[in-house]
Enzyme design. Structure first.
Site, PDB file in Angstrom:
ATOM      1  CB  ALA A   6      -0.969   0.266   1.116  1.00  0.00           C
ATOM      2  CB  SER A   8       0.457   6.563   1.831  1.00  0.00           C
ATOM      3  OG  SER A   8       1.811   7.029   2.278  1.00  0.00           O
ATOM      4  N   GLY A   9       2.257   7.308  -0.801  1.00  0.00           N
ATOM      5  CA  GLY A   9       2.853   8.775  -1.453  1.00  0.00           C
ATOM      6  C   GLY A   9       3.701   9.181  -0.390  1.00  0.00           C
ATOM      7  CG  ASP A  12       6.898   6.286   7.799  1.00  0.00           C
ATOM      8  OD1 ASP A  12       8.047   6.345   7.887  1.00  0.00           O
ATOM      9  OD2 ASP A  12       6.075   6.959   8.120  1.00  0.00           O
ATOM     10  CB  SER A  13       3.996   3.712   2.204  1.00  0.00           C
ATOM     11  OG  SER A  13       3.960   4.697   1.604  1.00  0.00           O
ATOM     12  CG  LEU A  32      -5.509   2.142  -1.196  1.00  0.00           C
ATOM     13  CD1 LEU A  32      -6.056   1.770   0.142  1.00  0.00           C
ATOM     14  CD2 LEU A  32      -6.125   0.988  -2.071  1.00  0.00           C
ATOM     15  CB  CYS A 101      -8.824   5.052   7.587  1.00  0.00           C
ATOM     16  SG  CYS A 101      -8.399   4.902   6.042  1.00  0.00           S
ATOM     17  N   GLY A 125       3.570   0.957   5.583  1.00  0.00           N
ATOM     18  CA  GLY A 125       4.690   1.419   6.324  1.00  0.00           C
ATOM     19  C   GLY A 125       4.440   1.996   7.751  1.00  0.00           C
ATOM     20  CB  CYS A 199      -6.467  12.580   5.458  1.00  0.00           C
ATOM     21  SG  CYS A 199      -7.947  11.327   5.299  1.00  0.00           S
TER      22      CYS A 199
END
Length: 378
Positions: A6, A8-9, A12-13, A32, A101, A125, A199
């Protein structure tokens, strides 16, 4: 192992996906799309799921040499996270949308689709760890970096979901090392700010955002004895423990500040009182879930020792708990902290630990203050 990362941009991810590749897994990246109308750019550390985030996720996958896809989960995010957030506030509760979420989107909808497509695990992440327990079953644990530990917002994961989770950052001692690694790998997100706040409310004005979605009506602000002290603009805009924005207009008899003790949406009333009346010595949690094998003593209905955390990065306190049946027959948790707590609000999640292990969580339905619950003259 076939792994869906996954993306996120964020940094960490990106590093988590890189480590999964290094470990020899067959990795595919997915971003996503959670908003039908994403902003073009982030505002510093505010907001996420923007076009900029999608582009950063794509660049990271290009750098790592792995396939990249964008999946539209915006409709489910709206229903399961945003609409739930509004409904909880309308009912006088204080929800945690990040936790919801994780529960409904990242480790339910995403994992469900990943398994259908033949993936073995979802990689994220998050700063948390999955380790085998004494019985061989996988358990959720805290990360090595206490300052970044995210096990609280993952407390909603079930044992089956934990078994399909991969958290490559679990043993990383600090976020600074993650950023340094990202820079060494040539990832452009190495110094990208972390996202903060909610968010879908990027300007941070939760009250203003709710006012556009919940019909707020003026009502009474009362003291613990029912004396009317002032008028509020809408009970749903307040939360337990709040001090600012009461606008009562006259000080308390002892000259000390007043705090929100209770929100009663049914009669549109806000109850306020002194700080000491925020003390809570018993919590009732509904919809409990276990993040691994349930404790044998809990299954038998006995009290068990644990530690309690009721907000992200909040204090961890010794407690005892037991599983019982509510009036409707549904399971619930009764939790008694070793010392009184403050700022506990219905709607929050009570996450239970034993050492570093996450036992599970329940949604706080009621929090009792011993002084308010005691009969007059007691």
């Amino acid at each position: 192992m076939k792994v869906l990362a996954a993306m996120s941009g964020g940094v960490d991810s990106a590093v988590a996906a890189a480590r999964a590749v290094d470990a020899g897994h067959d990795v595919v990246g997915v971003h996503l799309a959670l908003s039908r109308m994403p902003g073009l750019l982030r505002t510093g550390s505010r907001g996420c799921c923007t076009i900029e985030d999608a582009q950063d996720a794509w660049r990271a996958c290009e750098r790592l040499g792995i396939p990249f896809y964008t999946w539209d989960f915006s409709e489910r995010f709206q229903e399961d996270v945003v609409d739930d957030f509004v409904a909880e506030y309308a009912a006088g509760r204080t929800p945690n949308p990040c936790l919801r979420c994780n529960e409904k989107i990242k480790f339910a909808a995403l994992l469900e689709r990943a398994l259908e497509l033949g993936f073995d695990a979802v990689c994220t992440g998050h700063y948390a760890a999955v380790r085998p327990g004494a019985d061989g079953a996988l358990e959720l644990h805290r990360a090595a970096d206490d300052a970044k530990d995210q096990s609280y917002v993952l407390g909603v994961l079930t044992a089956d979901q934990v078994a399909h989770c991969l958290f490559p950052l679990a043993d990383t001692p600090s976020k600074a090392l993650v950023r340094a690694e990202a820079a060494e790998r040539g990832l452009t997100v190495a110094q990208k700010p972390d996202s903060h706040d909610i968010c879908f409310i990027p300007d941070g004005d939760t009250r203003g955002w709710l006012a556009e979605r919940i019909e707020l009506e003026p009502g009474p602000i009362v003291g613990p004895d029912g004396e009317r002290l002032g008028t509020h603009a809408g009970a749903q805009a307040y939360t337990v423990g709040q001090r600012k924005g009461l606008a009562i207009g006259r000080p308390a008899a002892d000259g000390r500040p007043r705090f929100v003790l209770e929100v009663r949406p049914k009669d549109n009333t806000v109850v306020v009182g002194g700080r000491d009346l925020l003390d809570v010595d018993r919590i009732t949690g509904i919809r409990p879930t276990w993040a691994g094998s349930p404790l044998p003593e809990a299954a038998a209905g006995h009290w068990f020792d644990c530690e309690l955390q009721f907000r992200a990065h909040g204090e961890i306190v010794p407690a005892r708990a037991r599983q019982a049946a509510g009036d409707d027959g549904a399971p619930r948790w009764e939790i008694e902290p070793a010392a009184a707590l403050r700022g506990v609000a219905p709607g929050q999640s009570a996450v239970l630990y034993r050492g570093t292990r996450v036992l599970g969580q329940a949604t706080i339905d009621a929090a009792r203050n011993a002084r308010l619950a005691a009969p007059a003259g007691a």
